[in-house]
Design an enzyme around this catalytic site. Structure first.
Site, PDB file in Angstrom:
ATOM      1  N   ARG A 121      20.263   0.816   0.642  1.00  0.00           N
ATOM      2  CA  ARG A 121      18.825   0.620  -0.114  1.00  0.00           C
ATOM      3  C   ARG A 121      18.760  -0.845  -0.227  1.00  0.00           C
ATOM      4  NH1 ARG A 121      21.820   5.022  -2.625  1.00  0.00           N
ATOM      5  NH2 ARG A 121      20.376   6.765  -2.495  1.00  0.00           N
ATOM      6  N   LYS A 143       6.256  -8.068   4.496  1.00  0.00           N
ATOM      7  CA  LYS A 143       6.219  -6.783   5.321  1.00  0.00           C
ATOM      8  C   LYS A 143       6.655  -6.611   6.533  1.00  0.00           C
ATOM      9  CE  LYS A 143       1.491  -5.872   5.253  1.00  0.00           C
ATOM     10  NZ  LYS A 143       0.060  -6.145   5.537  1.00  0.00           N
ATOM     11  N   GLU A 185      -3.377 -16.282  15.161  1.00  0.00           N
ATOM     12  CA  GLU A 185      -3.124 -16.145  14.072  1.00  0.00           C
ATOM     13  C   GLU A 185      -3.341 -17.344  13.056  1.00  0.00           C
ATOM     14  OE1 GLU A 185      -2.424 -13.365  12.182  1.00  0.00           O
ATOM     15  OE2 GLU A 185      -1.753 -11.916  13.575  1.00  0.00           O
ATOM     16  N   LYS A 227      -0.614 -18.363   4.324  1.00  0.00           N
ATOM     17  CA  LYS A 227      -0.055 -16.957   3.962  1.00  0.00           C
ATOM     18  C   LYS A 227       0.694 -16.886   2.831  1.00  0.00           C
ATOM     19  CE  LYS A 227       1.589 -12.978   5.588  1.00  0.00           C
ATOM     20  NZ  LYS A 227       2.057 -12.885   6.965  1.00  0.00           N
ATOM     21  N   GLU A 237      -0.264  -6.247  -1.240  1.00  0.00           N
ATOM     22  CA  GLU A 237      -1.530  -5.956  -0.714  1.00  0.00           C
ATOM     23  C   GLU A 237      -2.301  -4.993  -1.516  1.00  0.00           C
ATOM     24  OE1 GLU A 237      -2.700  -5.699   3.996  1.00  0.00           O
ATOM     25  OE2 GLU A 237      -1.342  -4.257   3.350  1.00  0.00           O
ATOM     26  N   ARG A 241      -4.680  -9.966  -0.461  1.00  0.00           N
ATOM     27  CA  ARG A 241      -3.677  -9.926   0.824  1.00  0.00           C
ATOM     28  C   ARG A 241      -4.280  -9.259   1.814  1.00  0.00           C
ATOM     29  NH1 ARG A 241       2.814  -9.379   1.023  1.00  0.00           N
ATOM     30  NH2 ARG A 241       2.922  -9.599   3.252  1.00  0.00           N
ATOM     31  N   ASN A 245      -6.237  -9.491   7.228  1.00  0.00           N
ATOM     32  CA  ASN A 245      -6.341  -8.447   8.197  1.00  0.00           C
ATOM     33  C   ASN A 245      -7.506  -8.621   8.992  1.00  0.00           C
ATOM     34  OD1 ASN A 245      -3.953  -6.809   7.767  1.00  0.00           O
ATOM     35  ND2 ASN A 245      -4.901  -6.162   5.971  1.00  0.00           N
ATOM     36  N   HIS A 248      -7.862  -7.906  12.590  1.00  0.00           N
ATOM     37  CA  HIS A 248      -6.872  -6.801  12.884  1.00  0.00           C
ATOM     38  C   HIS A 248      -7.375  -5.213  12.883  1.00  0.00           C
ATOM     39  CE1 HIS A 248      -4.320 -10.154  12.079  1.00  0.00           C
ATOM     40  NE2 HIS A 248      -3.127  -9.271  12.193  1.00  0.00           N
ATOM     41  N   HIS A 252      -5.626  -4.053  16.153  1.00  0.00           N
ATOM     42  CA  HIS A 252      -4.771  -2.973  16.095  1.00  0.00           C
ATOM     43  C   HIS A 252      -5.029  -1.661  16.862  1.00  0.00           C
ATOM     44  CE1 HIS A 252      -2.171  -4.055  12.087  1.00  0.00           C
ATOM     45  NE2 HIS A 252      -2.072  -5.083  13.254  1.00  0.00           N
ATOM     46  N   HIS A 265       0.082  -9.053  20.736  1.00  0.00           N
ATOM     47  CA  HIS A 265      -0.404  -8.993  19.235  1.00  0.00           C
ATOM     48  C   HIS A 265      -1.701  -9.888  19.258  1.00  0.00           C
ATOM     49  CE1 HIS A 265      -1.280  -7.865  15.108  1.00  0.00           C
ATOM     50  NE2 HIS A 265      -0.935  -9.030  14.940  1.00  0.00           N
TER      51      HIS A 265
END
Length: 364
Positions: A121, A143, A185, A227, A237, A241, A245, A248, A252, A265
């Site tokens: 956990r 993330k 990025e 960032k 997010e 935030r 993206n 993206h 993506h 990427h």
């Protein structure tokens, strides 16, 4: 060396510079509980090039870490990989006092961070990124996650690292294609929040491609600071935030439509930024001249980019499944000027297709 703070309820530092690895031992010792053990999650390629300086620093403070390997590359970013790593930790006797050290690029960092989030956990993790994109983006902000067949990063958790150690010396062994991919990025950060960073990268494109130390350190530090600032304002997010993206949504989709085996990427994000800039111009959000500057800067930094060989239809279908969408409505981060963006819900589908098809034609 630069220290960029991430100002959350439990703040942590991003250490950036040549020789930053010298701080790894002390940070690991600080976050390793009494009686706990350290586990380095990495991949075979990273192990060959980057493991020795990390283990030397850990041994210097009396930590003997066990290495746990995962496969290289985006295809390994799966629930099956995470489950296998967790099982290996359990067999090795890792308990709640364990410390995970993620040594690698974005894939290793995402998977190792996800394992740290779910194992017992939650156990602490140090991120030691070895690629440009990981140093200034994916290792920062907590993330973590893996891909599903339905799309990228659809299973994951927020789990902040205790520190990020971005040693620019580790980039020496990075192949040129992966290095250039990471610059996407950094350029993204300039477009969304820092026109001065964008202008500097625009001006220094040739030096950045040659890995000149000062422009590289400035780009990584500037992007990491953006960032960190965005994460501190919106950890999970909920709003701001989402600007991270930019590029993206279609980026993506390009990765998903090619089964994560064709584009790196940053390459996919590079094409995604160009398409998003064109879409913003078509929607009247961005002057055409500014869209052209974004396109030219991306091509100067990232070329040669692999051509887009997948038809527009599958790319748009994958974009429709993007986790940032709501109620089946496409959401795009679009620039309104260099240094400022907005989130647009439901842009005209005709404009989205046209922007994508124009970008595909440019790529050939």
């Amino acid at each position: 060396m630069h220290t960029v703070p991430v100002q959350l309820a439990e703040p942590y530092p991003i250490l950036i510079g040549h020789g930053a690895m010298a701080r790894a031992g002390g940070l690991a010792r600080r976050h390793l509980r009494a009686g706990g053990r350290a586990f380095i999650i990495t991949s075979p390629t990273v192990r060959r090039h980057c493991l020795a300086p990390l283990t030397a620093q850990l041994q210097h403070v009396g930590i003997e870490a066990r290495v746990v390997l995962m496969p290289d590359g985006e295809p390994a970013k799966t629930m099956a990989t995470a489950a296998r790593l967790a099982e290996e930790l359990a067999r090795a006797g890792a308990d709640r006092g364990a410390l995970i050290v993620a040594l690698g690029g974005g894939v290793v960092g995402d998977v190792a961070g996800f394992v740290a989030a779910i194992y017992m956990r939650g156990v602490p993790v140090l991120q030691v990124p070895t690629t440009v994109v990981a140093m200034l983006d994916s290792a920062i902000g907590g993330k973590t996650g893996v891909n599903l067949r339905a799309g990228k990063n659809l299973a994951g958790a927020f789990h902040q690292p205790r520190a990020v150690i971005a040693d620019l010396d580790l980039l020496a062994s990075l192949p040129d294609r992966q290095y250039r991919s990471g610059l996407a990025e950094a350029l993204k950060c300039g477009v969304i929040a820092d026109a001065r960073l964008f202008r500097r990268m625009e001006r220094d494109a040739a030096e950045l491609r040659r890995r000149a130390p000062r422009p590289l350190e400035a780009a990584v530090t500037g992007a990491a600071a953006i960032k960190a600032r965005v994460v501190a304002a919106d950890e999970r997010e909920g709003g701001l935030r989402r600007i991270l993206n930019f590029g993206h949504t279609l980026g993506h989709a390009l990765e998903s439509a090619t089964q994560y085996r064709y584009f790196l990427h940053g390459e996919a994000v590079g094409w995604g930024m160009i398409a998003a800039a064109r879409l913003a111009a078509k929607c009247g959000r961005l002057p055409h001249a500014e869209a052209a500057r974004i396109e030219q800067a991306a091509l100067a930094l990232l070329a040669p980019l692999p051509p887009i060989r997948v038809p527009a239809g599958p790319v748009l279908r994958h974009a429709q499944r993007d986790k940032k969408n709501a109620g089946g409505v496409l959401h795009f981060v679009l620039p309104t000027e260099i240094g400022r963006v907005e989130v647009m819900a439901g842009p005209p589908r005709k404009a989205v297709r046209e922007a994508l098809e124009e970008t595909m034609a440019l790529s050939r």
